[in-house]
Design a protein around this motif. Structure first.
Motif, PDB file in Angstrom:
ATOM      1  N   HIS A 226       0.633  -1.121  -0.362  1.00 45.85           N
ATOM      2  CA  HIS A 226      -0.389  -0.404  -0.375  1.00 45.85           C
ATOM      3  C   HIS A 226       1.206   1.555   0.233  1.00 45.85           C
ATOM      4  O   HIS A 226       2.296   1.323   0.389  1.00 45.85           O
ATOM      5  N   HIS A 227       0.233   2.469  -0.514  1.00 43.05           N
ATOM      6  CA  HIS A 227       1.379   3.726  -0.108  1.00 43.05           C
ATOM      7  C   HIS A 227       0.237   4.820   0.083  1.00 43.05           C
ATOM      8  O   HIS A 227      -0.828   4.832  -0.570  1.00 43.05           O
ATOM      9  N   ILE A 228       0.618   5.956   1.245  1.00 40.42           N
ATOM     10  CA  ILE A 228       0.557   7.003   0.756  1.00 40.42           C
ATOM     11  C   ILE A 228       0.476   7.544   0.363  1.00 40.42           C
ATOM     12  O   ILE A 228       2.273   7.841  -0.234  1.00 40.42           O
ATOM     13  N   PRO A 229       0.776   9.100  -0.221  1.00 37.33           N
ATOM     14  CA  PRO A 229       0.705  10.047  -0.562  1.00 37.33           C
ATOM     15  C   PRO A 229       2.251  10.880  -0.654  1.00 37.33           C
ATOM     16  O   PRO A 229       2.419  10.809   1.113  1.00 37.33           O
ATOM     17  N   SER A 230       2.946  10.704  -1.003  1.00 39.97           N
ATOM     18  CA  SER A 230       5.028  11.486  -0.877  1.00 39.97           C
ATOM     19  C   SER A 230       4.205  13.459  -0.631  1.00 39.97           C
ATOM     20  O   SER A 230       3.292  13.484  -0.401  1.00 39.97           O
ATOM     21  N   HIS A 231       5.380  13.668   0.170  1.00 39.44           N
ATOM     22  CA  HIS A 231       5.774  14.696   0.780  1.00 39.44           C
ATOM     23  C   HIS A 231       6.041  16.005   0.186  1.00 39.44           C
ATOM     24  O   HIS A 231       6.014  16.795   0.019  1.00 39.44           O
ATOM     25  N   TYR A 232       5.311  15.769  -1.245  1.00 40.91           N
ATOM     26  CA  TYR A 232       6.141  15.719  -2.410  1.00 40.91           C
ATOM     27  C   TYR A 232       5.882  17.870  -2.694  1.00 40.91           C
ATOM     28  O   TYR A 232       3.996  18.233  -3.095  1.00 40.91           O
ATOM     29  N   ARG A 233       6.175  18.386  -1.487  1.00 35.97           N
ATOM     30  CA  ARG A 233       5.780  20.116  -1.403  1.00 35.97           C
ATOM     31  C   ARG A 233       5.303  20.880  -3.289  1.00 35.97           C
ATOM     32  O   ARG A 233       4.130  21.326  -3.009  1.00 35.97           O
ATOM     33  N   TYR A 234       5.413  20.391  -3.866  1.00 37.94           N
ATOM     34  CA  TYR A 234       5.403  21.488  -5.109  1.00 37.94           C
ATOM     35  C   TYR A 234       4.011  20.848  -5.591  1.00 37.94           C
ATOM     36  O   TYR A 234       3.157  21.742  -6.075  1.00 37.94           O
ATOM     37  N   ARG A 235       3.470  19.916  -5.477  1.00 34.82           N
ATOM     38  CA  ARG A 235       2.260  19.173  -5.806  1.00 34.82           C
ATOM     39  C   ARG A 235       1.772  19.029  -4.563  1.00 34.82           C
ATOM     40  O   ARG A 235       2.437  16.968  -4.214  1.00 34.82           O
ATOM     41  N   SER A 236       1.471  18.948  -3.647  1.00 37.26           N
ATOM     42  CA  SER A 236       1.070  18.753  -2.379  1.00 37.26           C
ATOM     43  C   SER A 236      -0.506  18.693  -2.236  1.00 37.26           C
ATOM     44  O   SER A 236      -1.236  19.318  -3.065  1.00 37.26           O
ATOM     45  N   SER A 237      -0.802  17.010  -1.706  1.00 38.62           N
ATOM     46  CA  SER A 237      -1.955  16.765  -1.020  1.00 38.62           C
ATOM     47  C   SER A 237      -2.188  17.053  -0.007  1.00 38.62           C
ATOM     48  O   SER A 237      -3.411  17.168   1.162  1.00 38.62           O
ATOM     49  N   TYR A 238      -1.290  18.417   1.520  1.00 31.31           N
ATOM     50  CA  TYR A 238      -0.845  17.800   2.976  1.00 31.31           C
ATOM     51  C   TYR A 238      -1.404  19.389   3.219  1.00 31.31           C
ATOM     52  O   TYR A 238      -1.311  19.586   4.241  1.00 31.31           O
ATOM     53  N   GLY A 239      -0.576  20.241   2.075  1.00 31.70           N
ATOM     54  CA  GLY A 239      -0.916  21.476   1.810  1.00 31.70           C
ATOM     55  C   GLY A 239       0.869  22.093   2.178  1.00 31.70           C
ATOM     56  O   GLY A 239       1.311  21.205   1.603  1.00 31.70           O
ATOM     57  N   VAL A 240       0.860  23.369   2.554  1.00 34.32           N
ATOM     58  CA  VAL A 240       2.556  23.401   2.053  1.00 34.32           C
ATOM     59  C   VAL A 240       3.317  24.165   2.542  1.00 34.32           C
ATOM     60  O   VAL A 240       4.811  23.760   2.932  1.00 34.32           O
ATOM     61  N   THR A 241       3.180  24.067   3.928  1.00 31.69           N
ATOM     62  CA  THR A 241       3.980  24.463   4.923  1.00 31.69           C
ATOM     63  C   THR A 241       5.046  22.861   5.664  1.00 31.69           C
ATOM     64  O   THR A 241       4.092  21.952   5.245  1.00 31.69           O
ATOM     65  N   ASP A 242       5.443  23.466   6.102  1.00 29.19           N
ATOM     66  CA  ASP A 242       6.450  22.111   6.829  1.00 29.19           C
ATOM     67  C   ASP A 242       5.317  21.321   8.039  1.00 29.19           C
ATOM     68  O   ASP A 242       5.568  19.942   7.320  1.00 29.19           O
ATOM     69  N   ALA A 243       4.433  22.121   8.666  1.00 29.29           N
ATOM     70  CA  ALA A 243       4.154  21.821   9.703  1.00 29.29           C
ATOM     71  C   ALA A 243       3.122  20.381   8.987  1.00 29.29           C
ATOM     72  O   ALA A 243       2.336  19.823   9.789  1.00 29.29           O
ATOM     73  N   GLU A 244       2.277  21.871   7.758  1.00 29.74           N
ATOM     74  CA  GLU A 244       1.171  21.101   7.322  1.00 29.74           C
ATOM     75  C   GLU A 244       1.555  19.355   6.692  1.00 29.74           C
ATOM     76  O   GLU A 244       0.753  18.227   6.930  1.00 29.74           O
TER      77      GLU A 244
END
Ligand SMILES: Cc1ncc(COP(=O)(O)O)c(C=O)c1O
Length: 457
Positions: A178-196
């Motif tokens: 299984h996979h979870i989304p990457s921490h890929y900031r440029y195309r982020s599914s989590y938000g853009v700040t480090d904390a997010e």
């Protein structure tokens, strides 16, 4: 035996190239590299090229290092091969295991040698399965990785790899991968700040474990400290430590794949050292021997190792391993490489010259094609986009990164073209700032030439 009746095969297709458009290489022929010195290689046509990718991000000490060549020669003359099966061993392999335990994070106490990264990943997966089986946790079977992660291409590891190109037609991922989304900031599914990005990644892992039935069903989480083949994706500071802590809380093993990041690539000997992360298992290869000879390894903590020793019947051997596990010539090569890393302070050079590289790439942001620039140490990438404001990608049919790679080659530079129009740089760690300036100059010319080609097409 020579068979005169056999028709002469096409000289360009006897050799099957890995990760290559096979139809294309049949048409164009391969780029044959014949020699190398320092950070430069020469091809069959006599063209000198700056190797901006250290072979395949492995030739960390550069080409033509006599210390390593002599160490291999000495070992070949003395003892070219010794089995490690059935309790046999050889001196360089024993010494190398000791050195790796000394140099790696505190938690890692034991080493199993392989031939490269993919079989090290495979050995890790098998060891984890064995560990939970012999300790009676028979349902811990699921493994989780990151989207865009790369963990080699063995028949099991390919499914842990989170790149869809490695899955298509190969019948992976397997049902327990299984996979979870990457921490890929440029195309982020989590938000853009480090904390997010950090809290989003931790929450995604927790949710995935819960969805799979909780920690009784999940064995391990795998990640690279910087995602390599996914496009050099650097997580925010604190991400690796946060994922390590999350795994401890979730009671699943935390496996770090340092095949690329190990041996100075990011500016520390191991990327785990940046945040003093102590994984349960660590996978290494590439820089271990700087590509001079094939070798990889799995490092593991004492709890896992003790289970392999104590939790199995006395008459059952650990029935895993390869003819070339602990190969003495590769081990001698690795020991010589370790000396060079230490003596020439190559992790430090990677930090200092890597900062220069990143500065230079940052200047490229002025180019309308350059959407993102990222890196850590001598591991860097630029992401090319059709529209910088909207971050819209180029039409994949244009194959922009391949075009830039070809133009770079014509300009005397080897770079890596990833999918999604990402161009990667990972030169040997012996590179100087002057070499980097030349690489940047050639890369800039390549991008401009590619732009002209597309405009005229
Ligand atoms: C992070 C990572 N893991 C595993 C591998 C597989 O290593 P190998 O190609 O030596 O099998 C690679 C190769 O690039 C890698 O980058």
């Amino acid at each position: 035996m020579f068979n005169p009746a056999k028709s002469r095969p096409n000289a360009t297709n006897q050799f099957i190239h890995p990760f290559t458009q096979l139809a294309e290489v049949e048409d164009d022929g391969p780029n044959v590299i014949v020699s190398g010195k320092g950070v430069t290689v020469t091809d069959r046509d006599g063209r000198e090229l700056l190797d901006g990718f250290a072979g395949l991000w492995c030739v960390n000490i550069g080409y033509g290092r006599s210390e390593v060549i002599e160490a291999a020669q000495r070992q070949m003359s003395k003892l070219p091969y010794a089995s490690s099966f059935f309790g046999f061993a050889n001196e360089p392999a024993l010494q190398l295991a000791e050195e790796l335990v000394r140099l790696s994070p505190e938690s890692l106490q034991h080493v199993f040698f392989t031939l490269g990264g993919s079989d090290a990943v495979d050995s890790t997966l098998k060891t984890i399965r064995y560990f939970f089986n012999v300790t009676g946790r028979l349902e811990k079977k699921h493994v989780i990785g990151l989207e865009r992660g790369y963990h080699g291409v063995s028949s099991t590891g390919a499914g842990l790899t989170g790149l869809t190109g490695c899955h298509r037609f190969f019948d992976v991922p397997l049902p327990n991968q299984h996979h979870i989304p990457s921490h890929y900031r440029y195309r982020s599914s989590y938000g853009v700040t480090d904390a997010e990005i950090i809290s989003g990644s931790v929450a995604a892992l927790e949710t995935k474990v819960a969805d799979l039935g909780g920690s009784e069903k999940v064995a391990a989480f795998f990640c690279e400290p910087v995602q390599g083949s996914g496009g050099v994706i650097v997580p925010p500071e604190g991400w690796l430590a946060a994922m390590r802590d999350a795994c401890a809380k979730l009671d699943i093993l935390f496996v770090v794949d340092e095949v690329i990041t190990g041996f100075g690539r990011t500016g520390q000997l191991f990327a785990c050292d940046w945040e003093r992360v102590e994984p349960d298992l660590m996978i290494i290869a590439k820089g271990l021997t700087s590509g001079y000879s094939p070798m990889g390894a799995v490092l593991m903590n004492d709890e896992i190792y003790r289970a392999l020793v104590d939790k199995v019947p006395r008459d059952l051997p650990f029935a895993h391993g390869f003819t070339y596990t602990g190969h003495p010539v590769s081990a001698a090569v690795a020991l010589a490489c370790l000396e060079i890393y230490e003596r020439e302070r190559l992790p430090e050079n990677s930090k200092v010259v890597g900062a220069h590289l990143l500065n230079g790439l940052d200047a490229l942001r002025e180019h309308p094609w350059v959407g993102d620039v990222r890196g850590k140490g001598l591991l860097a990438a630029i992401e090319l986009v059709a529209n910088r404001e909207t971050r819209e990608s180029f039409d994949p049919r244009l194959n922009v990164s391949q075009l830039v790679r070809r133009k770079a080659y014509e300009n005397g530079l080897i770079v890596r073209a990833f999918s999604d129009n990402i161009i990667g740089l990972a030169p040997p760690l012996v590179v100087g700032e002057g070499d980097i300036d030349q690489m940047l100059d050639r890369l800039t010319r390549a991008i401009c030439a590619a732009q002209t080609d597309l405009r005229e097409a």
